[in-house]
Design a protein around this motif. Structure first.
Motif, mmCIF file in Angstrom:
data_model
loop_
_atom_site.group_PDB
_atom_site.id
_atom_site.type_symbol
_atom_site.label_atom_id
_atom_site.label_comp_id
_atom_site.label_asym_id
_atom_site.label_seq_id
_atom_site.Cartn_x
_atom_site.Cartn_y
_atom_site.Cartn_z
ATOM 1 N N VAL A 1 0.876 -1.171 0.000
ATOM 2 C CA VAL A 1 0.000 0.000 0.000
ATOM 3 C C VAL A 1 0.912 1.218 0.000
ATOM 4 C CG1 VAL A 1 -1.711 1.328 1.275
ATOM 5 C CG2 VAL A 1 -1.868 -1.170 1.218
ATOM 6 N N LEU A 2 0.750 2.079 -0.994
ATOM 7 C CA LEU A 2 1.665 3.215 -1.090
ATOM 8 C C LEU A 2 0.900 4.502 -1.367
ATOM 9 C CD1 LEU A 2 2.413 4.231 -4.313
ATOM 10 C CD2 LEU A 2 3.146 1.856 -4.360
ATOM 11 N N THR A 3 1.460 5.591 -0.873
ATOM 12 C CA THR A 3 0.946 6.924 -1.147
ATOM 13 C C THR A 3 2.102 7.800 -1.605
ATOM 14 O OG1 THR A 3 1.236 7.490 1.195
ATOM 15 C CG2 THR A 3 -0.971 6.835 0.485
ATOM 16 N N ALA B 1 -8.373 -2.052 -2.636
ATOM 17 C CA ALA B 1 -7.637 -2.748 -1.570
ATOM 18 C C ALA B 1 -8.524 -3.768 -0.873
ATOM 19 C CB ALA B 1 -7.103 -1.729 -0.567
ATOM 20 N N MET B 2 -9.790 -3.425 -0.667
ATOM 21 C CA MET B 2 -10.726 -4.327 0.011
ATOM 22 C C MET B 2 -11.056 -5.549 -0.827
ATOM 23 S SD MET B 2 -13.397 -1.463 1.426
ATOM 24 C CE MET B 2 -14.700 -2.675 1.638
ATOM 25 N N ARG B 3 -10.865 -5.451 -2.148
ATOM 26 C CA ARG B 3 -11.325 -6.517 -3.038
ATOM 27 C C ARG B 3 -10.187 -7.364 -3.605
ATOM 28 N NH1 ARG B 3 -14.878 -2.448 -2.960
ATOM 29 N NH2 ARG B 3 -17.115 -2.922 -3.176
ATOM 30 N N GLY B 4 -8.972 -7.212 -3.084
ATOM 31 C CA GLY B 4 -7.928 -8.171 -3.441
ATOM 32 C C GLY B 4 -6.834 -7.690 -4.357
ATOM 33 N N ALA B 5 -6.694 -6.379 -4.560
ATOM 34 C CA ALA B 5 -5.585 -5.884 -5.387
ATOM 35 C C ALA B 5 -4.251 -6.306 -4.781
ATOM 36 C CB ALA B 5 -5.643 -4.361 -5.490
ATOM 37 N N THR B 6 -3.271 -6.588 -5.640
ATOM 38 C CA THR B 6 -1.937 -6.970 -5.167
ATOM 39 C C THR B 6 -1.211 -5.769 -4.584
ATOM 40 O OG1 THR B 6 -1.868 -8.649 -6.905
ATOM 41 C CG2 THR B 6 0.223 -8.087 -5.837
ATOM 42 N N TRP B 7 -1.367 -4.610 -5.208
ATOM 43 C CA TRP B 7 -0.896 -3.371 -4.586
ATOM 44 C C TRP B 7 -1.794 -2.222 -5.016
ATOM 45 C CZ3 TRP B 7 1.745 -5.355 -8.800
ATOM 46 C CH2 TRP B 7 2.136 -4.485 -9.826
ATOM 47 N N VAL B 8 -1.864 -1.187 -4.176
ATOM 48 C CA VAL B 8 -2.682 -0.017 -4.458
ATOM 49 C C VAL B 8 -1.871 1.234 -4.155
ATOM 50 C CG1 VAL B 8 -4.918 -1.122 -4.054
ATOM 51 C CG2 VAL B 8 -3.709 -0.053 -2.137
ATOM 52 N N SER B 9 -2.243 2.334 -4.826
ATOM 53 C CA SER B 9 -1.518 3.591 -4.639
ATOM 54 C C SER B 9 -2.482 4.753 -4.710
ATOM 55 C CB SER B 9 -0.439 3.751 -5.714
ATOM 56 O OG SER B 9 -1.035 3.802 -7.003
#
Length: 671
Positions: free
Chosen positions: A178-180, A577-585
């Motif tokens: 998880v990145l911002t 993110a709640m539904r299974g993504a490998t990474w989110v930004s």
């Protein structure tokens, strides 16, 4: 370097001892311009203290003076001495040291973003846009890659603007990363604060796919640019299905994203003239085949344009020089231009994104550092001249649009004549007139994938699979989306022939809500059956149906007053993110600029398992439906139609639709 040695270097993270020097720098690799943060002495001390916290204490005395020089000479601490000695490129997924296959896929994507063949300023960790960064410094890269090699599928790596905060316990369906990037208290989301805080080492500008590890070279926007050009011809010139044969398109920029324009114009059949002031960028795209010809003389360029126009030749001509000189020469000579735009990096107008007329490239770089106030005034004067020439050609019949790079916003700030009559600006955004109503409102957006095997054979097979899915969709498509389907089908069938791969074996394909899920399922089945030899990473540009709130670009055709609101982009990342993504930004900035955009993205690894299929179907459903619902609530007709069809296909989806009020009812009530 052997695979084993490469893996050991990744696992090690920071080297055991401070290297005597950094690896040699290729003189042909383009370097980032100097930044001008204007730090106080106290802030310089803080920046150095912040950088040293990444490094062993025993290195400090020896290394601190060099870091201080970087800060003062470059305006940022990059820690170039720690740049890895191994070649930087996307390797096959099996070459990465990782306990988690998902983590290995992320390592691959990180390295692709920093590949010198892909990245704009790789030694400064900038992928595109002049300042779109993957990490702030090389220590962050080394530590993040080490943590990815150690993580399991029950951990999540958290990144704050490139800073690896650490591994935290999670679960297999949680994102691995998880990145911002650039998250700011709104009052401080200004360009001067970006420069100051970036120099302090506490934030970075991630652009869109730079800081989210999803950049695939200029191919990433070729399809969207092709769609834009074809539909600009249909809308403004009445070209229909004939394409742009014999039509002249003038623009600027051959950098990380703008480099797509020349290739897209040739695919559309046009004569494309692109000005680029940076010789390294121009000759890089020429060597890669993205620009067919190069010209340094404006008079010769005009002759070549006319010859190609008369013959109907599809041509991409890169002109080395300033875009203002090109526009003014075309205007003074009365050359008829059909279509025009601009893709200078005006989100970063005073830091290398735009070079004012009258200065060479090198003189411009020196001026922005030595005389920033004078440089700013030169930029504004240059924009006023550029707009004046564009207006002359527009009055003569040219159709011009803003390409989402803050051109009109910055031109207005400069005092140029861009005010509109009955609308904000004299010229539309390309999303406002073309991409919004034709693509985004119907759920079409820049879906993409990367074959982690690194083989052309797998990419060729994915092209064929995607073509079959789109062909099946097109057979029964309603008339309002049939043309989009056919354009996309022609695109994917010709993708290999158009030779667009730079870096990883990747592909871009505009697809809709149903199409993305169907393609993902077909890919996952092909991995499970062995038709594809390795997993596939799915992603998209943040420039999409749901991924970005940007009032002068992605949400430019939102007219209910909410185009300045960022709920959609934030919810998109949370939902993915709640539904299974490998990474989110999630990023501040991107495209139009810092403080003017909120955007986010995802990465999703397909590995042939039932879990991957479940996650992809659920996540891709939300990733598009969120934007359709928001656009429908804004009373966009295409989105109302598209989301109603989606509800018909899945009874679990229940979207609040608007009730349209009659104008006369409103007028009577207000009277």
């Amino acid at each position: 370097m052997s695979v084993e040695a490469f893996q050991e270097a990744i696992r090690r993270g920071l080297p055991a001892e401070l290297p005597e020097s950094g690896p040699p720098m290729d003189p042909d690799v383009d370097r980032a311009p100097t930044r001008t943060p204007s730090l106080t002495p106290a802030e310089e001390r803080l920046a150095l203290r912040n950088a040293l916290r990444y490094l062993p204490r025993e290195w400090h005395a020896a290394y601190a003076p060099e870091l201080a020089r970087e800060l003062r000479e470059d305006g940022h601490i990059y820690m170039r001495r720690l740049r890895p000695t191994y070649p930087m490129y996307a390797r096959p997924i099996g070459d990465y040291p990782a306990k988690s296959r998902q983590a290995a896929a992320i390592q691959l994507m990180v390295q692709n973003n920093l590949d010198p063949a892909v990245a704009q300023h790789p030694y400064e960790l900038v992928t595109y846009g002049g300042n779109g960064s993957v990490f702030q410094n090389w220590a962050q890269y080394l530590l993040a890659m080490k943590l990815l090699s150690e993580m399991t599928d029950e951990q999540t790596l958290v990144l704050y603007s490139g800073h690896p905060l650490g591994l935290f316990p999670s679960h297999p369906d949680a994102p691995r990363v998880v990145l911002t990037n650039g998250m700011m208290v709104p009052e401080h989301s200004t360009l001067p604060e970006l420069e100051r805080l970036n120099a302090l080492g506490v934030t970075q500008y991630g652009q869109m796919t730079a800081g989210s590890f999803m950049y695939i070279g200029p191919q990433g926007i070729v399809h969207g640019t092709t769609i834009t050009l074809l539909n600009a011809g249909r809308k403004y010139l009445g070209t229909g299905e004939a394409g742009l044969r014999g039509k002249v398109f003038v623009t600027s920029g051959l950098g990380g994203m703008s480099g797509a324009q020349a290739k897209a114009a040739v695919i559309a059949g046009a004569v494309c003239v692109v000005a680029e002031i940076n010789p390294a960028a121009l000759y890089k795209r020429h060597a890669q085949g993205w620009v067919q010809e190069v010209e340094t003389d404006l008079d010769k360029a005009l002759v070549r344009i006319e010859r190609a126009r008369k013959s109907g030749e599809a041509l991409s001509l890169g002109v080395l020089g300033n875009i203002v000189d090109l526009w003014e020469r075309l205007a003074s000579a009365g050359v008829p231009i059909d279509l025009g735009s601009d893709q200078t990096s005006l989100h970063n107008p005073f830091g290398g994104g735009y070079y004012p007329v009258g200065l060479s490239f090198e003189d411009g770089r020196r001026a922005m550092h030595d005389d920033p106030d004078g440089f700013r005034e030169r930029v504004y004067a240059s924009l006023r001249r550029q707009v004046a020439a564009i207006n002359t050609l527009s009055d003569a019949g040219m159709a011009f649009w803003d390409y989402g790079n803050a051109f009109l916003v910055q031109a207005r700030d400069a005092g140029a004549d861009v005010e509109g009559t009955g609308r904000e600006f004299r010229y539309p955004s390309y999303v406002e007139d073309i991409m919004g109503p034709i693509c985004f409102d119907y759920g079409f957006g820049p879906f993409r994938w990367v074959c982690t095997s690194g083989t052309r054979e797998d990419l060729r097979e994915t092209d064929a699979i995607a073509a079959r899915v789109i062909e099946h969709q097109a057979e029964n498509a309603p008339e309002d989306v049939r043309q989009q389907m056919l354009d996309n089908l022609r695109w994917i069938r010709a993708a290999e022939e158009n030779a667009m791969v730079v870096g990883s074996q990747a592909r871009i394909l505009y697809a809709d809500h149903e199409g993305r899920r169907a393609i993902a399922k077909a890919f996952n089945d092909a991995i499970a059956s062995g038709r594809l030899s390795a997993p596939v990473v799915l992603g998209r540009d943040h420039h999409d149906v749901s991924g970005t709130d940007s009032p002068w670009r992605e949400t430019a055709n939102i007219y209910d007053g909410s185009r300045f609101c960022a709920d959609m982009a934030v919810h998109n990342v949370v939902g993915d993110a709640m539904r299974g993504a490998t990474w989110v930004s999630l990023h501040n900035g991107g495209g139009v600029g810092w403080g003017k955009v909120m955007n986010g993205g995802f990465g999703m690894l397909l590995d042939g398992t039932t879990d991957a299929r479940r996650r992809a179907d659920s996540m891709l459903d939300w990733d598009v439906a969120n934007g359709l619902a928001r656009r429908a609530w804004a009373r966009n007709e295409g989105a109302e139609i598209a989301v109603s069809r989606a509800m018909g296909a899945d009874t679990r989806l229940k979207v609040t639709l608007p009730v349209h009020a009659d104008d006369d009812v409103i007028e009577r009530a207000l009277r």
